[in-house]
Enzyme design. Structure first.
Site, PDB file in Angstrom:
ATOM      1  N   GLY A  29       0.945  -1.373  -0.042  1.00 41.39           N
ATOM      2  CA  GLY A  29       0.047  -0.012   0.068  1.00 41.39           C
ATOM      3  C   GLY A  29       0.771   1.409   0.110  1.00 41.39           C
ATOM      4  O   GLY A  29       1.807   1.383   0.810  1.00 41.39           O
ATOM      5  N   ARG A  31       1.022  -4.965  -5.048  1.00 41.73           N
ATOM      6  CA  ARG A  31       1.100  -6.124  -4.248  1.00 41.73           C
ATOM      7  C   ARG A  31       1.250  -7.088  -5.300  1.00 41.73           C
ATOM      8  O   ARG A  31       0.469  -7.846  -5.978  1.00 41.73           O
ATOM      9  CB  ARG A  31      -0.177  -6.529  -3.377  1.00 41.73           C
ATOM     10  CG  ARG A  31      -0.438  -5.303  -2.549  1.00 41.73           C
ATOM     11  CD  ARG A  31      -1.749  -5.579  -1.469  1.00 41.73           C
ATOM     12  NE  ARG A  31      -2.489  -4.427  -0.811  1.00 41.73           N
ATOM     13  CZ  ARG A  31      -1.986  -3.819   0.026  1.00 41.73           C
ATOM     14  NH1 ARG A  31      -0.901  -3.934   0.576  1.00 41.73           N
ATOM     15  NH2 ARG A  31      -2.911  -2.769   0.524  1.00 41.73           N
ATOM     16  N   ASP A  69      -0.070   1.768   8.543  1.00 35.18           N
ATOM     17  CA  ASP A  69      -0.267   1.094   9.434  1.00 35.18           C
ATOM     18  C   ASP A  69       0.594   1.093  10.782  1.00 35.18           C
ATOM     19  O   ASP A  69       0.096   0.736  11.898  1.00 35.18           O
ATOM     20  CB  ASP A  69      -0.623  -0.413   9.114  1.00 35.18           C
ATOM     21  CG  ASP A  69      -1.543  -0.651   7.905  1.00 35.18           C
ATOM     22  OD1 ASP A  69      -2.259  -0.027   8.080  1.00 35.18           O
ATOM     23  OD2 ASP A  69      -1.402  -1.591   7.220  1.00 35.18           O
ATOM     24  N   SER A 104     -23.086  13.751  23.071  1.00 38.66           N
ATOM     25  CA  SER A 104     -22.540  13.235  21.971  1.00 38.66           C
ATOM     26  C   SER A 104     -21.321  12.256  22.395  1.00 38.66           C
ATOM     27  O   SER A 104     -20.691  12.572  23.420  1.00 38.66           O
ATOM     28  CB  SER A 104     -22.144  14.084  20.996  1.00 38.66           C
ATOM     29  OG  SER A 104     -21.167  15.141  21.343  1.00 38.66           O
TER      30      SER A 104
HETATM   31  O1  F6P Z   1      -1.527  -1.306   4.748  1.00 37.24           O
HETATM   32  C1  F6P Z   1      -2.186  -0.144   4.144  1.00 37.24           C
HETATM   33  C2  F6P Z   1      -3.500  -0.414   3.992  1.00 37.24           C
HETATM   34  O2  F6P Z   1      -4.165   0.903   3.845  1.00 37.24           O
HETATM   35  C3  F6P Z   1      -4.336  -0.933   5.466  1.00 37.24           C
HETATM   36  O3  F6P Z   1      -4.596  -0.057   6.484  1.00 37.24           O
HETATM   37  C4  F6P Z   1      -5.560  -1.551   4.672  1.00 37.24           C
HETATM   38  O4  F6P Z   1      -6.111  -2.441   5.526  1.00 37.24           O
HETATM   39  C5  F6P Z   1      -5.171  -1.793   3.434  1.00 37.24           C
HETATM   40  O5  F6P Z   1      -3.945  -1.330   2.972  1.00 37.24           O
HETATM   41  C6  F6P Z   1      -6.051  -1.769   2.168  1.00 37.24           C
HETATM   42  O6  F6P Z   1      -5.449  -2.344   1.245  1.00 37.24           O
HETATM   43  P1  F6P Z   1      -5.987  -2.149  -0.402  1.00 37.24           P
HETATM   44  O7  F6P Z   1      -5.469  -0.691  -0.863  1.00 37.24           O
HETATM   45  O8  F6P Z   1      -5.160  -2.997  -1.403  1.00 37.24           O
HETATM   46  O9  F6P Z   1      -7.507  -1.879  -0.199  1.00 37.24           O
END
Ligand code: F6P
Length: 319
Positions: free
Chosen positions: A12, A73, A129, A217
């Site tokens: 990502g 990926r 992350d 809230s």
């Molecule tokens: O690892 C980064 C991230 O944005 C995570 O937070 C999320 O779960 C995932 O990648 C989303 O992946 P994609 O962009 O393949 O939907």
């Protein structure tokens, strides 16, 4: 002797990756090394999408989110025959070492590749992350937290105006870092993170008590790794009225990198090149106690586990 380094981004994208690409390229040029950029991560390496970079090719990218090299990926890279193809492409292009910017999945691939072909590799942790083991910070995390915090600020306006309970889902894969940090920074009332099953009855009790005392809230940040936020929220909906859900999603991945992510990209890029020149050829760059460190890649391939209880408690105390 290392004369030519290649760089790629994998997994990502994360704000700050461009800052690291810029730093690697310009520091390598300063050290009189040749530098190549590989497009689309390991996928582009397999397909030979390699082009030379110069200091000028990375002009004006410091403030840009995403990655100019593109990322992916790659499923193919899990297979030895494609890793062999990737290796041949590096040899053909006279590349002596590889710098990989990505998360722990990308580091796993890099580590296998390094061992298989004895090819020098250094990893720079880049993922929103913040879940790479051995480093306290990854590129992109700070920007993503700021983005989530901005959303919390905005939701708070409508939540307080209409006396509503909001659940905001943030990213983070199976980690709770974005949830905990953005909740504390945004003044949210609670978090639900993968490491601790939520006590629905207890949270409902607190919301009801709050209502009696005039706090009408409530904002709860939910880490995506908890599971289906909508299913979770249905459980709360049985007990409390006027509940709303906001899923922030990929907005957290974009945008101009924060000052800290730019700084981190600059430092880590330079240290990665230095590490290779220092013959550290199966290593990762980390950020620990406000300093860059160089540590074995094998220690960076796991997900980072940190007990976030202290932040959870603080969020409750400050509510
Ligand atoms: O690892 C980064 C991230 O944005 C995570 O937070 C999320 O779960 C995932 O990648 C989303 O992946 P994609 O962009 O393949 O939907």
């Amino acid at each position: 002797m290392i004369k030519k380094i290649a760089i790629l981004t994998s997994g990502g994208d994360a704000p700050g990756m461009n800052c690291a690409i810029r730093s690697v390229t310009r520091f390598a040029a300063y050290k009189k090394l040749d530098i190549a950029g590989i497009s689309r991560g390991f996928g582009g390496l397999i397909d030979g999408e390699i082009q030379d970079l110069s200091s000028r090719s990375v002009s004006n990218i410091i403030s840009r989110g995403g990655t100019i090299l593109k990322t992916a990926r790659s499923k193919e890279f899990l297979e030895k025959k494609f890793r062999e193809k990737a290796y041949q492409n590096l040899i053909q292009n006279k590349i002596d070492a590889l710098i990989i910017i990505g998360g722990n999945g990308s580091f796993k691939g890099a580590s296998v590749f390094n061992q298989e072909f004895n090819f020098p590799v250094v990893g720079i942790p880049g993922t929103i992350d913040n879940d790479v083991s051995g480093t306290q910070r990854t590129l992109g995390f700070d920007t993503a937290v700021n983005t989530a915090m901005d959303v919390i600020d905005k939701i708070k306006d409508t939540a307080t105006s209409m006396d509503r309970i909001f659940f905001i889902e943030v990213m983070g894969r199976s980690s709770g870092f974005i949830a905990a940090y953005s909740a504390l920074a945004g003044g949210a009332e609670d978090i639900i993170i993968p490491t601790k099953a939520p006590d629905v009855a207890e949270i409902v009790r607190k919301i009801e008590q709050g209502r009696i005392k005039g706090k009408r809230s409530w904002i709860i940040i939910v880490a995506e790794g908890v599971g289906e936020t909508s299913v979770l929220v249905e459980k709360f909906g049985q007990f409390i009225s006027d509940v709303r859900v906001t899923v922030i999603g990929h907005i957290q991945r974009g945008g101009s990198p924060s000052a800290f992510d730019r700084f981190l990209g600059a430092v880590m890029g330079k240290v990665a090149v230095e590490a290779l020149l220092d013959n550290k050829t199966q290593h990762a760059i980390g950020w620990v106690n406000d300093q860059a460190i160089v540590y074995p890649l094998k220690d960076a391939v796991q997900s980072r586990k940190e007990d976030l209880t202290y932040l959870h408690e603080m969020i409750h105390i400050l509510t």
